[in-house]
Design a protein around this motif. Sequence first.
Motif, PDB file in Angstrom:
ATOM      1  N   VAL A 131       0.279  62.015  41.127  1.00 29.74           N
ATOM      2  CA  VAL A 131      -0.736  63.312  40.947  1.00 29.74           C
ATOM      3  C   VAL A 131      -1.831  62.324  42.117  1.00 29.74           C
ATOM      4  O   VAL A 131      -1.898  61.282  42.353  1.00 29.74           O
ATOM      5  N   LEU A 132      -2.353  63.591  42.579  1.00 29.93           N
ATOM      6  CA  LEU A 132      -3.225  63.940  43.330  1.00 29.93           C
ATOM      7  C   LEU A 132      -4.288  64.584  43.444  1.00 29.93           C
ATOM      8  O   LEU A 132      -3.905  65.490  42.682  1.00 29.93           O
ATOM      9  N   GLU A 133      -5.280  64.398  43.876  1.00 30.45           N
ATOM     10  CA  GLU A 133      -6.706  65.700  43.989  1.00 30.45           C
ATOM     11  C   GLU A 133      -7.072  66.108  44.876  1.00 30.45           C
ATOM     12  O   GLU A 133      -7.258  64.665  45.894  1.00 30.45           O
ATOM     13  N   VAL A 134      -6.711  67.212  45.500  1.00 32.42           N
ATOM     14  CA  VAL A 134      -7.249  67.257  46.686  1.00 32.42           C
ATOM     15  C   VAL A 134      -8.316  69.154  46.702  1.00 32.42           C
ATOM     16  O   VAL A 134      -8.171  69.801  46.565  1.00 32.42           O
ATOM     17  N   PHE A 159       4.553  67.938  46.928  1.00 38.00           N
ATOM     18  CA  PHE A 159       3.414  67.998  45.608  1.00 38.00           C
ATOM     19  C   PHE A 159       3.503  69.478  45.562  1.00 38.00           C
ATOM     20  O   PHE A 159       3.748  70.349  46.822  1.00 38.00           O
ATOM     21  N   GLY A 160       3.052  69.895  44.536  1.00 37.71           N
ATOM     22  CA  GLY A 160       2.609  71.187  43.946  1.00 37.71           C
ATOM     23  C   GLY A 160       1.892  71.601  43.544  1.00 37.71           C
ATOM     24  O   GLY A 160       1.280  70.248  42.492  1.00 37.71           O
ATOM     25  N   GLU A 161       1.427  72.241  42.641  1.00 41.16           N
ATOM     26  CA  GLU A 161       0.163  73.020  42.734  1.00 41.16           C
ATOM     27  C   GLU A 161       0.571  72.456  41.014  1.00 41.16           C
ATOM     28  O   GLU A 161       1.242  72.778  40.053  1.00 41.16           O
ATOM     29  N   ALA A 162      -0.197  71.817  40.160  1.00 41.54           N
ATOM     30  CA  ALA A 162      -0.565  71.304  38.574  1.00 41.54           C
ATOM     31  C   ALA A 162      -1.511  72.071  38.114  1.00 41.54           C
ATOM     32  O   ALA A 162      -1.581  72.031  36.889  1.00 41.54           O
ATOM     33  N   GLY A 163      -2.044  71.621  38.652  1.00 38.43           N
ATOM     34  CA  GLY A 163      -3.418  72.112  37.968  1.00 38.43           C
ATOM     35  C   GLY A 163      -5.400  72.373  39.172  1.00 38.43           C
ATOM     36  O   GLY A 163      -5.375  72.471  39.652  1.00 38.43           O
ATOM     37  N   ARG A 164      -5.985  73.251  38.030  1.00 35.04           N
ATOM     38  CA  ARG A 164      -7.304  73.087  39.240  1.00 35.04           C
ATOM     39  C   ARG A 164      -8.548  73.437  37.934  1.00 35.04           C
ATOM     40  O   ARG A 164      -8.495  73.304  36.808  1.00 35.04           O
ATOM     41  N   ARG A 165      -9.911  72.224  39.457  1.00 35.34           N
ATOM     42  CA  ARG A 165     -10.793  72.145  38.691  1.00 35.34           C
ATOM     43  C   ARG A 165     -12.090  73.159  39.306  1.00 35.34           C
ATOM     44  O   ARG A 165     -11.824  72.746  41.048  1.00 35.34           O
ATOM     45  N   ARG A 166     -12.577  74.157  39.113  1.00 40.68           N
ATOM     46  CA  ARG A 166     -12.902  74.967  39.488  1.00 40.68           C
ATOM     47  C   ARG A 166     -13.909  74.802  40.055  1.00 40.68           C
ATOM     48  O   ARG A 166     -14.849  73.642  39.061  1.00 40.68           O
ATOM     49  N   ALA A 167     -14.644  74.830  41.529  1.00 40.98           N
ATOM     50  CA  ALA A 167     -16.135  74.787  41.413  1.00 40.98           C
ATOM     51  C   ALA A 167     -16.368  73.224  41.827  1.00 40.98           C
ATOM     52  O   ALA A 167     -17.724  72.757  40.595  1.00 40.98           O
ATOM     53  N   TYR A 168     -15.608  72.534  42.252  1.00 39.01           N
ATOM     54  CA  TYR A 168     -15.958  70.637  41.675  1.00 39.01           C
ATOM     55  C   TYR A 168     -16.102  69.646  42.388  1.00 39.01           C
ATOM     56  O   TYR A 168     -16.869  68.729  43.059  1.00 39.01           O
ATOM     57  N   TYR A 169     -16.480  70.026  44.004  1.00 38.35           N
ATOM     58  CA  TYR A 169     -16.928  69.925  45.231  1.00 38.35           C
ATOM     59  C   TYR A 169     -17.786  70.235  45.350  1.00 38.35           C
ATOM     60  O   TYR A 169     -17.506  71.574  46.267  1.00 38.35           O
ATOM     61  N   ASP A 177     -13.271  74.097  45.257  1.00 35.07           N
ATOM     62  CA  ASP A 177     -12.098  73.848  44.066  1.00 35.07           C
ATOM     63  C   ASP A 177     -10.960  72.676  44.198  1.00 35.07           C
ATOM     64  O   ASP A 177     -11.331  72.411  45.409  1.00 35.07           O
ATOM     65  N   ALA A 178     -11.640  71.980  43.466  1.00 31.04           N
ATOM     66  CA  ALA A 178      -9.912  70.810  43.276  1.00 31.04           C
ATOM     67  C   ALA A 178      -8.952  71.491  43.055  1.00 31.04           C
ATOM     68  O   ALA A 178      -8.914  71.551  41.758  1.00 31.04           O
TER      69      ALA A 178
END
Length: 157
Positions: free
Chosen positions: A107-110, A126-136, A145-146
């Motif tokens: 896993v990783l975050e971008v 790699f495929g999308e597994a989740g999203r953190r909104r307004a993270y960066y 988003d992350a």
Amino acid sequence: MTAAPFPLVAAGRDAAATLAAAHARCFDAPWDAGTFDAVLAIPGTSALTARPPEGPPAGLAVFRLTVDEGELLTLAVVPEHRGAGLGRRLLDGVLATAVAGGARRMVLEVATDNTAARRLYAAAGFGEAGRRRAYYPRPGDRPADALILARTLPPDG
Ligand SMILES: CC(C)(COP(=O)(O)OP(=O)(O)OC[C@H]1O[C@@H](n2cnc3c(N)ncnc32)[C@H](O)[C@@H]1OP(=O)(O)O)[C@@H](O)C(=O)NCCC(=O)NCCS
């Protein structure tokens, strides 16, 4: 451009200052030497560097392996060595090390606005597994988003 034939070499806590110097050339909010030292002190955490014949590393990756999952914590190639396949080689080196260590998933975050990294990770499966909104934070702009990206291992499996 062909991949620079720099060997991939493991780096430890004693390389924290060198890793931080390279990181500072790659990120707006880089890790300092203390952060590299602290992160590399965490059990299961390793660094891989792409080493020219002399001078500082051309690229680096830091990753952590838990029981059966790997997490890519940071990946960077210094500007003058980009576009030559080093990012992909470092990523492949991390995946191979993770497989050898028993990982079944990575896993990783971008950031959503990091086009180069997103293409690199997509090309590596790699495929999308989740999203953190307004993270960066993006000064003067809306935060990015992350994306949490994941792929199963081994790379050829
Ligand atoms: C992302 C990064 C590591 C890529 O390193 P690199 O050595 O230039 O990448 P590579 O040469 O191995 O390229 C591999 C793939 O990435 C993608 N890519 C790399 N640079 C790109 C760019 N400028 N634009 C679009 N796609 C790009 C392409 O899919 C490329 O494959 P291709 O050459 O077959 O088209 C590098 O740009 C970097 O260090 N950026 C700053 C730090 C960063 O954002 N790290 C990732 C945080 S999640």
